[in-house]
Design a protein around this motif. Structure first.
Motif, PDB file in Angstrom:
ATOM      1  N   ALA A 132     -41.340  49.489  -5.260  1.00 34.53           N
ATOM      2  CA  ALA A 132     -40.737  49.319  -3.929  1.00 34.53           C
ATOM      3  C   ALA A 132     -41.817  49.235  -2.865  1.00 34.53           C
ATOM      4  O   ALA A 132     -41.741  48.419  -1.935  1.00 34.53           O
ATOM      5  N   LEU A 133     -42.847  50.071  -3.017  1.00 32.88           N
ATOM      6  CA  LEU A 133     -43.947  50.016  -2.051  1.00 32.88           C
ATOM      7  C   LEU A 133     -44.666  48.679  -2.127  1.00 32.88           C
ATOM      8  O   LEU A 133     -45.035  48.081  -1.103  1.00 32.88           O
ATOM      9  N   ILE A 135     -43.389  45.827  -3.139  1.00 33.48           N
ATOM     10  CA  ILE A 135     -42.507  44.797  -2.584  1.00 33.48           C
ATOM     11  C   ILE A 135     -42.485  44.907  -1.065  1.00 33.48           C
ATOM     12  O   ILE A 135     -42.571  43.898  -0.342  1.00 33.48           O
ATOM     13  N   ALA A 136     -42.397  46.150  -0.581  1.00 35.36           N
ATOM     14  CA  ALA A 136     -42.357  46.359   0.873  1.00 35.36           C
ATOM     15  C   ALA A 136     -43.655  45.875   1.499  1.00 35.36           C
ATOM     16  O   ALA A 136     -43.661  45.263   2.586  1.00 35.36           O
ATOM     17  N   GLU A 137     -44.754  46.125   0.828  1.00 30.47           N
ATOM     18  CA  GLU A 137     -46.051  45.674   1.353  1.00 30.47           C
ATOM     19  C   GLU A 137     -46.103  44.157   1.432  1.00 30.47           C
ATOM     20  O   GLU A 137     -46.553  43.581   2.431  1.00 30.47           O
ATOM     21  N   VAL A 139     -43.530  42.132   1.594  1.00 31.51           N
ATOM     22  CA  VAL A 139     -42.577  41.688   2.620  1.00 31.51           C
ATOM     23  C   VAL A 139     -43.194  41.889   4.008  1.00 31.51           C
ATOM     24  O   VAL A 139     -43.116  41.017   4.884  1.00 31.51           O
ATOM     25  N   MET A 140     -43.832  43.004   4.212  1.00 33.65           N
ATOM     26  CA  MET A 140     -44.441  43.313   5.517  1.00 33.65           C
ATOM     27  C   MET A 140     -45.582  42.339   5.819  1.00 33.65           C
ATOM     28  O   MET A 140     -45.760  41.914   6.959  1.00 33.65           O
TER      29      MET A 140
END
Length: 162
Positions: A132-133, A135-137, A139-140
């Motif tokens: 998740a981190l 993917i979030a990274e 995406v960010m």
């Protein structure tokens, strides 16, 4: 006279000779013969008494033997009964011990499975969190490619802190 009829004188002397021989035999031989016969009778009587005693002794020994055999049979039955009771008790104890040991093994396996399940879940959570981190990274990074999106995100975070 004839050959078959004896004379009176001959009969007299034969009777006298027979009486003398009988008297000598009665004085000398008959007591010896009677003594031997009485000794033989006494010997036979004592042998019969001893045989009766031996027979009664044998009967007593036979009764003792039967009693010993009977006692031995009772002891054998008691020993077999005791052995069967001990066997049943040992088998019952072994079954109880096996059931207890089986329950302990199953309990230990359940605890081990629970520990492993918790470890797997924790590892999965860590993997999911890392994913998740990641993917979030990504995406960010995409969203923060431009300066204006970075400024908007900074202002939003600043507003949340207030």
């Amino acid at each position: 006279m004839g050959l078959l009829t004896p004379e009176v004188g001959l009969l007299f002397w034969m009777t006298v000779a027979f009486a003398v021989v009988f008297a000598v035999l009665a004085k000398v031989a008959f007591p010896i013969i009677l003594g031997a016969m009485n000794e033989r009778k006494a010997y036979i009587d004592s042998s019969l008494d001893e045989a009766r005693k031996a027979n009664s002794s044998l009967e007593g020994l036979k009764a003792q033997g039967m009693e010993i055999v009977s006692n031995a049979e009772h002891e054998r039955v008691a020993i077999l009964k005791d052995a069967a009771e001990q066997r049943d008790r040992i088998i019952g104890q072994a079954e109880t011990d096996a059931q207890n040991r089986g329950a302990e093994i199953i309990d230990a396996a359940r605890r081990q499975a629970e520990v492993e399940r918790e470890a797997i879940l924790a590892e999965a959570r860590n993997e999911v969190a890392l994913l998740a981190l990641g993917i979030a990274e990504k995406v960010m990074r995409r969203e923060l490619d431009s300066q204006s999106s970075r400024d908007a995100l900074s202002e939003a975070m600043f507003d949340e802190l207030k």
